[in-house]
Every structure is written in C-alpha cells, then in structure tokens.
Design an enzyme around this catalytic site. Structure first.
Site, PDB file in Angstrom:
ATOM      1  N   ILE A 187      18.284  -0.387 -44.223  1.00 55.99           N
ATOM      2  CA  ILE A 187      19.449  -1.114 -43.800  1.00 55.99           C
ATOM      3  C   ILE A 187      20.624  -0.595 -43.705  1.00 55.99           C
ATOM      4  CG2 ILE A 187      20.312  -3.693 -44.289  1.00 55.99           C
ATOM      5  CD1 ILE A 187      17.188  -4.355 -44.534  1.00 55.99           C
ATOM      6  N   TYR A 204      10.566 -10.514 -58.111  1.00 51.72           N
ATOM      7  CA  TYR A 204      11.550 -10.218 -56.718  1.00 51.72           C
ATOM      8  C   TYR A 204      12.153 -11.111 -55.853  1.00 51.72           C
ATOM      9  CZ  TYR A 204      13.126  -7.580 -52.406  1.00 51.72           C
ATOM     10  OH  TYR A 204      13.350  -6.914 -51.197  1.00 51.72           O
ATOM     11  N   LYS A 208      15.812 -12.407 -55.031  1.00 49.57           N
ATOM     12  CA  LYS A 208      16.630 -12.620 -54.073  1.00 49.57           C
ATOM     13  C   LYS A 208      16.751 -14.391 -53.764  1.00 49.57           C
ATOM     14  CE  LYS A 208      17.127  -8.214 -52.678  1.00 49.57           C
ATOM     15  NZ  LYS A 208      18.133  -7.432 -52.166  1.00 49.57           N
ATOM     16  N   THR A 267      10.897  -0.314 -43.405  1.00 53.27           N
ATOM     17  CA  THR A 267      12.014   1.175 -43.815  1.00 53.27           C
ATOM     18  C   THR A 267      10.755   1.946 -44.806  1.00 53.27           C
ATOM     19  OG1 THR A 267      12.648  -0.811 -45.496  1.00 53.27           O
ATOM     20  CG2 THR A 267      13.897  -0.677 -44.013  1.00 53.27           C
TER      21      THR A 267
END
Length: 283
Positions: free
Chosen positions: A48, A185, A189, A220
């Site tokens: 990204i 995580y 975020k 990705t």
C-alpha cells in the site's frame, strides 16, 4: 474526513519558492495537481505504501520513500524513477530516533520543505493472544505503529506548518474488526484512530489536516500469511466482511489507490479494486 479540519481549498496550491517545477526523465514538465509539493511516505517500498507513493508522484509531487532495508529502498526508488517520477529514497526504521532525524534531514536537503506526511510503516511480529504477549513485543508494536507517526510528525511540523500541510495515518480494518490472533496489532491500529482525532484537533488551528486511511483486506507481502488455505483472512475475516456487503478483495497493484486526491476539502482516498472472487473484499 474529520469535520474539525474541513478547510476548503485554502492553502493547498500556494507557490513554493524553494522548489521549481521538475522535469521527468522524459523531459516533460511535471504539471500534475501536486506539482511542486513534497510528500514523505514511510513504509513505502512495497504494498500500500508503494502504491500511495507512486500515485502521489504521478500527480506531480516529489516523494521521499523509505523503509528499513537498503535493497528495498534502492529497488523501489529505481522502479519509480524509471517511470519518470520524481522520487528520492532513504533507509528509515521509524522506531529509531536517529533514522527519523535522518529522514527529515534528507527530505529538507533534497526538497527544501515538506507538504505531506503519509505514515504507512507498521509491524506485527506476533500472531497470538493479547494477554500472552510479552512486554518486548508490546513495546515494539506500539513504538512503530503508534508512537513513531506522532514523533515523526513532531519533527516535521515546523516545516509543514509553513506550507499548510496534511497528514495521513494508515490504520487497518483490524481497528473495526479485530482478529483474536492479532491482539496487540488490533490495539495499535485502533489507537491510530484516536491519534488521528487528537492530532486533527491540535493542528486544525495551523491549517494542517490530519486524516486516517482504514484499508480493508489487500493482498500484500505484509498480509500474505493470512491468504493461504488456512489463513485468517480467508477463513475468518472475509466471511465477516462479506456480511457487510463488501464483495471483492483489493489488489494494491491492480486497484488504484488514489491518495493524491490531496485537494479540496481534504485527503480523499479511493480504492478502485478489481472485482475477483465473490468471497473477497475491498480494502
């Protein structure tokens, strides 16, 4: 966009005294909508971040890309320069103060000023429960994913406020649909959403916009472990998001990330993902 920072068109296209309109490698004047603007994009040698850096450069900005490994920086910079884009690259581990200082110094040396900061760099070194995570892993994730955008912005702020700049933090769908296996995580975020709102309020009087991009699921290198036959995305996340009527998954290459909609009332981001499998989702 956050209502507190809606400012219309003011401040985005004023002339930049220290930068001249650049020439691409083809010798054609760069007259894109972001001509003479300078963007710093962290975590931007793949995925990204790379797509964002490319689009900003395609719209005329000079872009400073960065990531932790020299070979990745060299490869990404060379690829974008072959496309005739105005790009400089530097190694930067955003969790290290000395690297952040070098990134700022390089951007100022090459470009004379900074207009936009896009924070894409992030880590997730552990798949496991929140309460089972060691203090070392907690520190690593929060240091890179949450602290570093704020600390980097604090270093860039004196230069950005002279040019009525803009900031974009990159969060994740995990902030809204947390996955149990990605405990810390998820927390990091989600924290970026609060950081965005807080910084937007603090910087609105300086005419600096702060926005947050919350991607869904994009294929990705960072997320590739999730896309196997037994991966989290395929078995758990996609079914949940499908019920939210998100019916295709995103590809960071084929899907055009139009972050350079750095115009008008703020940072508009559009993902035009290529529809693929019915059970996929867009990010």
């Amino acid at each position: 966009m956050l209502p507190a920072v809606a400012r219309g068109h003011r401040g985005w296209f004023h002339p930049c005294a220290r930068l001249s309109v650049r020439m691409s490698s083809t010798g054609i004047d760069r007259k894109g909508i972001l001509a003479e603007r300078v963007a710093v994009v962290t975590g931007s040698t793949s995925g990204i971040g790379f797509a964002i850096a490319r689009r900003l450069a395609q719209d005329g900005a000079h872009v400073v890309i960065s990531s932790r490994k020299q070979q990745n920086v060299d490869r990404a910079a060379a690829q974008l320069q072959r496309e005739g884009l105005s790009v400089a690259g530097i190694v930067c581990h955003v969790g290290k103060a000395e690297d952040r200082e070098r990134l700022v110094a390089t951007a100022l040396e090459h470009c004379g000023g900074i207009d936009f900061l896009v924070c894409c760099a992030g880590v997730n070194p552990l798949v496991g429960s929140t309460l089972g995570t060691s203090e070392q892993i907690w520190d690593k994730i929060l240091n890179v994913n949450v602290k570093s955008p704020a600390l980097l912005l604090s270093q860039l702020l004196p230069y950005m406020e002279k040019r009525k700049g803009a900031v974009t933090l990159v969060s994740s769908v995990a902030a809204y649909f947390p996955r149990m296996e990605l405990g810390v995580y998820n927390v990091s975020k989600t924290a970026l959403l609060a950081l965005t709102r807080t910084l937007a309020l603090e910087l609105a009087p300086k005419d600096i916009r702060v926005n947050c991009l919350v991607p869904g699921v994009i294929k990705t290198d960072f997320s590739k472990v999730d896309w196997g036959a037994g991966g989290l995305c395929r078995n758990r996340v996609l079914p949940v998001l499908s019920r939210c009527q998100l019916h295709h998954r995103g590809e960071h290459r084929s899907g055009r990330l139009l972050l350079s909609a750095l115009r008008g009332v703020g940072v508009a981001v559009q993902l035009r993902s290529q529809a693929q499998e019915p059970e996929g989702v867009s990010r």
